[in-house]
Design a protein around this motif. Structure first.
Motif, PDB file in Angstrom:
ATOM      1  N   PRO A  99     -15.622  -7.556   7.114  1.00 30.42           N
ATOM      2  CA  PRO A  99     -15.508  -7.798   8.559  1.00 30.42           C
ATOM      3  C   PRO A  99     -16.149  -9.104   9.000  1.00 30.42           C
ATOM      4  CG  PRO A  99     -15.976  -5.499   8.157  1.00 30.42           C
ATOM      5  CD  PRO A  99     -16.125  -6.197   6.834  1.00 30.42           C
ATOM      6  N   LEU A 100     -17.369  -9.374   8.529  1.00 27.65           N
ATOM      7  CA  LEU A 100     -18.038 -10.612   8.905  1.00 27.65           C
ATOM      8  C   LEU A 100     -17.303 -11.824   8.346  1.00 27.65           C
ATOM      9  CD1 LEU A 100     -20.368 -12.223  10.113  1.00 27.65           C
ATOM     10  CD2 LEU A 100     -21.681 -11.749   8.036  1.00 27.65           C
ATOM     11  N   ALA A 101     -16.912 -11.761   7.073  1.00 29.85           N
ATOM     12  CA  ALA A 101     -16.259 -12.904   6.438  1.00 29.85           C
ATOM     13  C   ALA A 101     -14.931 -13.243   7.092  1.00 29.85           C
ATOM     14  CB  ALA A 101     -16.049 -12.615   4.954  1.00 29.85           C
ATOM     15  N   LYS A 234      -8.838  -2.419  14.421  1.00 32.66           N
ATOM     16  CA  LYS A 234      -8.012  -3.373  13.673  1.00 32.66           C
ATOM     17  C   LYS A 234      -8.797  -3.926  12.488  1.00 32.66           C
ATOM     18  CE  LYS A 234      -5.538  -7.756  14.042  1.00 32.66           C
ATOM     19  NZ  LYS A 234      -5.134  -8.886  14.925  1.00 32.66           N
ATOM     20  N   ILE A 235     -10.060  -4.236  12.702  1.00 33.02           N
ATOM     21  CA  ILE A 235     -10.903  -4.732  11.621  1.00 33.02           C
ATOM     22  C   ILE A 235     -11.036  -3.681  10.520  1.00 33.02           C
ATOM     23  CG2 ILE A 235     -13.259  -5.446  11.014  1.00 33.02           C
ATOM     24  CD1 ILE A 235     -13.475  -6.661  13.828  1.00 33.02           C
ATOM     25  N   ALA A 236     -11.245  -2.420  10.927  1.00 32.78           N
ATOM     26  CA  ALA A 236     -11.426  -1.346   9.957  1.00 32.78           C
ATOM     27  C   ALA A 236     -10.193  -1.177   9.076  1.00 32.78           C
ATOM     28  CB  ALA A 236     -11.739  -0.038  10.680  1.00 32.78           C
ATOM     29  N   LEU A 237      -9.013  -1.159   9.691  1.00 29.50           N
ATOM     30  CA  LEU A 237      -7.780  -0.965   8.925  1.00 29.50           C
ATOM     31  C   LEU A 237      -7.510  -2.152   8.007  1.00 29.50           C
ATOM     32  CD1 LEU A 237      -5.348   0.702  11.479  1.00 29.50           C
ATOM     33  CD2 LEU A 237      -6.887   1.777   9.829  1.00 29.50           C
ATOM     34  N   SER A 238      -7.787  -3.358   8.496  1.00 26.65           N
ATOM     35  CA  SER A 238      -7.578  -4.547   7.683  1.00 26.65           C
ATOM     36  C   SER A 238      -8.499  -4.541   6.469  1.00 26.65           C
ATOM     37  CB  SER A 238      -7.827  -5.798   8.531  1.00 26.65           C
ATOM     38  OG  SER A 238      -7.716  -6.971   7.762  1.00 26.65           O
ATOM     39  N   LEU A 240      -9.654  -1.948   4.962  1.00 25.86           N
ATOM     40  CA  LEU A 240      -9.286  -0.889   4.025  1.00 25.86           C
ATOM     41  C   LEU A 240      -8.181  -1.312   3.063  1.00 25.86           C
ATOM     42  CD1 LEU A 240      -9.475   2.317   6.243  1.00 25.86           C
ATOM     43  CD2 LEU A 240     -10.996   1.652   4.372  1.00 25.86           C
ATOM     44  N   ASP A 241      -7.355  -2.286   3.430  1.00 21.72           N
ATOM     45  CA  ASP A 241      -6.343  -2.771   2.485  1.00 21.72           C
ATOM     46  C   ASP A 241      -7.001  -3.251   1.199  1.00 21.72           C
ATOM     47  OD1 ASP A 241      -4.294  -2.212   4.229  1.00 21.72           O
ATOM     48  OD2 ASP A 241      -4.046  -4.283   4.927  1.00 21.72           O
ATOM     49  N   GLY A 242      -8.050  -4.063   1.355  1.00 27.32           N
ATOM     50  CA  GLY A 242      -8.766  -4.555   0.184  1.00 27.32           C
ATOM     51  C   GLY A 242      -9.566  -3.475  -0.501  1.00 27.32           C
ATOM     52  N   GLY A 243     -10.177  -2.583   0.295  1.00 25.47           N
ATOM     53  CA  GLY A 243     -10.954  -1.501  -0.276  1.00 25.47           C
ATOM     54  C   GLY A 243     -10.112  -0.564  -1.118  1.00 25.47           C
ATOM     55  N   ARG A 244      -8.883  -0.313  -0.673  1.00 24.06           N
ATOM     56  CA  ARG A 244      -7.998   0.571  -1.430  1.00 24.06           C
ATOM     57  C   ARG A 244      -7.594  -0.062  -2.760  1.00 24.06           C
ATOM     58  NH1 ARG A 244      -4.860   2.499   4.101  1.00 24.06           N
ATOM     59  NH2 ARG A 244      -6.360   4.159   4.574  1.00 24.06           N
ATOM     60  N   LEU A 245      -7.419  -1.351  -2.766  1.00 18.49           N
ATOM     61  CA  LEU A 245      -7.137  -2.022  -4.036  1.00 18.49           C
ATOM     62  C   LEU A 245      -8.342  -1.953  -4.966  1.00 18.49           C
ATOM     63  CD1 LEU A 245      -5.115  -5.177  -2.903  1.00 18.49           C
ATOM     64  CD2 LEU A 245      -4.264  -3.122  -4.057  1.00 18.49           C
ATOM     65  N   PRO A 312       1.876  -9.901   3.609  1.00 20.51           N
ATOM     66  CA  PRO A 312       1.580  -8.511   3.972  1.00 20.51           C
ATOM     67  C   PRO A 312       1.495  -7.633   2.721  1.00 20.51           C
ATOM     68  CG  PRO A 312       3.294  -9.418   5.397  1.00 20.51           C
ATOM     69  CD  PRO A 312       3.079 -10.431   4.307  1.00 20.51           C
ATOM     70  N   HIS A 313       0.503  -6.770   2.688  1.00 14.75           N
ATOM     71  CA  HIS A 313       0.324  -5.941   1.498  1.00 14.75           C
ATOM     72  C   HIS A 313      -0.240  -4.557   1.813  1.00 14.75           C
ATOM     73  CE1 HIS A 313      -3.502  -7.959   2.226  1.00 14.75           C
ATOM     74  NE2 HIS A 313      -4.100  -6.974   1.573  1.00 14.75           N
ATOM     75  N   THR A 314      -0.196  -4.157   3.074  1.00 13.32           N
ATOM     76  CA  THR A 314      -0.762  -2.860   3.453  1.00 13.32           C
ATOM     77  C   THR A 314      -0.082  -1.718   2.707  1.00 13.32           C
ATOM     78  OG1 THR A 314      -1.460  -3.610   5.643  1.00 13.32           O
ATOM     79  CG2 THR A 314      -1.109  -1.247   5.360  1.00 13.32           C
TER      80      THR A 314
END
Length: 378
Positions: A99-101, A234-238, A240-245, A312-314
């Motif tokens: 989120p910060l980055a 919006k920040i949280a969902l964004s 999570l894309d990376g977290g799920r990977l 896009p990669h969600t």
């Protein structure tokens, strides 16, 4: 670990070599002891930080290593093959920095991010609450603005690194109900009014501290708001894309470790005068395990390449998380079966692998939620 990675750059190969050296020398010898004692390996995260492994996918100008996400995920896979709890911890820390980055101001990034990525600090990502797991937009933890910034009250549940982290990325309600009322705060762990509960007694990942996090009148400076008020969901969902990977890569590493152990056992264990690997019932099982792992690895790497390209990669991240973690559950279960009775006792690590695989289907969004994300994309 038997994986060949032929398409790495010279720098990438060197990084993987370093990770394998650390994983084999420092992680593998400790995992059984720490898991049995439910001991959190904080000192090992310090070691990984000094090696530059806690800020891999972030820009060098911000204090990270600037490596592609595709390479960072392969690092997680290597770590997970030796100790899943450590790999998961690195993934959670990376998620907590996102989120910060990505959404912080230039001033916030310059002031806060170098220490977060430099290896001395450990982070946590705080979204879930007792009543709002999959329905994250229903969160109740509230931050009320006053002259000192924000006063935070409420609690978060199932927080990895709760009570161990140095900073918490916390999603709070600053407005009305629903997603539009959610904001993101970066809160120091030492803040008065921030406490953690008793660690959960989990089935697997026993050396990873997971607990409730409580906020009782915690005062957070206004300059710790990440992005604008109301932008938190919006920040949280964004993020999570990376977290799920990250979880997908961890799942593949765990599955690979299970396959390696089961195959080695099947080559040595004899019944009816020959190794059990030579029996079609066992050999075909191992073949299916290897094929599923190869497909899972290809899926998470394909999604990572989309992310690295800024595309896009969600949905692709959801597919990777779904398939890789389901694969880990199947493969670890089959590994126990290959070992038979020996697989059911803690003398062999496949028993632990099977317990650990289960949680991968649950956190960073259950696999049922991944199916919702994928189906909506269709």
């Amino acid at each position: 670990m038997t994986v060949s990675r032929p398409f790495l750059s010279e720098e990438g190969a060197a990084l993987i070599g370093l990770v394998r050296e650390i994983a084999d020398g420092e992680l593998a010898p400790r995992v059984d002891e720490y898991e049995a004692e439910r001991r959190f390996p904080r000192e090992l995260f310090g070691l990984l930080g000094k090696a530059g492994l806690l800020g891999l996918p972030y820009a060098e100008s911000l204090g990270g290593a600037g490596v592609p996400y595709e390479l960072y995920l392969q690092v997680l896979e290597e770590l997970a093959a030796r100790w899943l709890a450590v790999a998961e911890g690195v993934s959670v820390h990376t998620l907590a920095c996102y989120p910060l980055a990505t959404f912080g101001s230039d001033g916030q990034r310059e002031r806060l991010l170098p220490d977060m990525l430099g290896g001395e600090l450990l982070g946590a990502y705080c979204l879930s609450e007792a009543h709002s797991g999959s329905d994250a937009a229903a969160l109740n933890t509230r931050a009320t603005a006053d002259q000192n910034g924000y006063v935070v009250n409420g609690s978060k549940s199932w927080i990895t690194h709760a009570g161990r982290a140095d900073f918490y990325n916390v999603f709070v309600r600053t407005g009305g109900p629903g997603p539009a009322g959610i904001s993101c705060l970066l809160i120091d762990a030492a803040t008065v009014g921030v406490t953690s509960g008793t660690p959960e007694k989990t089935m697997g990942l026993r050396s990873s501290t997971v607990a409730q996090l409580m906020f009782d009148g915690a005062v957070v400076p206004a300059d710790r708001l990440i992005g604008d008020e109301g932008r938190g969901f919006k920040i949280a969902l964004s993020a999570l894309d990376g977290g799920r990977l990250g979880i997908a890569a961890c799942a593949v590493g765990l599955a690979q470790a299970a396959l390696d152990y089961a195959a080695a056992y099947a080559r040595e264990r004899e019944q009816f005068g020959k190794p059990i690997a030579e029996f079609q019932g066992v050999g075909f099982m191992l073949a299916d395990m290897a094929t599923q792992i190869a497909a899972a690895r290809a899926l998470y790497l394909a999604a990572a390449r989309l992310r690295d390209a800024g595309l896009p990669h969600t949905a692709e991240a959801a597919k990777a998380k779904l398939f890789c973690t389901d694969t880990a559950m199947r493969v670890t279960t089959d590994a126990v079966q290959v070992l038979g009775g020996a697989g059911y006792v803690s003398d062999h690590p496949v028993e632990r692998y099977m317990r650990e695989a289960k949680v991968l289907q649950i956190f960073e969004g259950t696999n049922q939620i991944q199916r919702v994300v994928i189906s909506r994309s269709l």
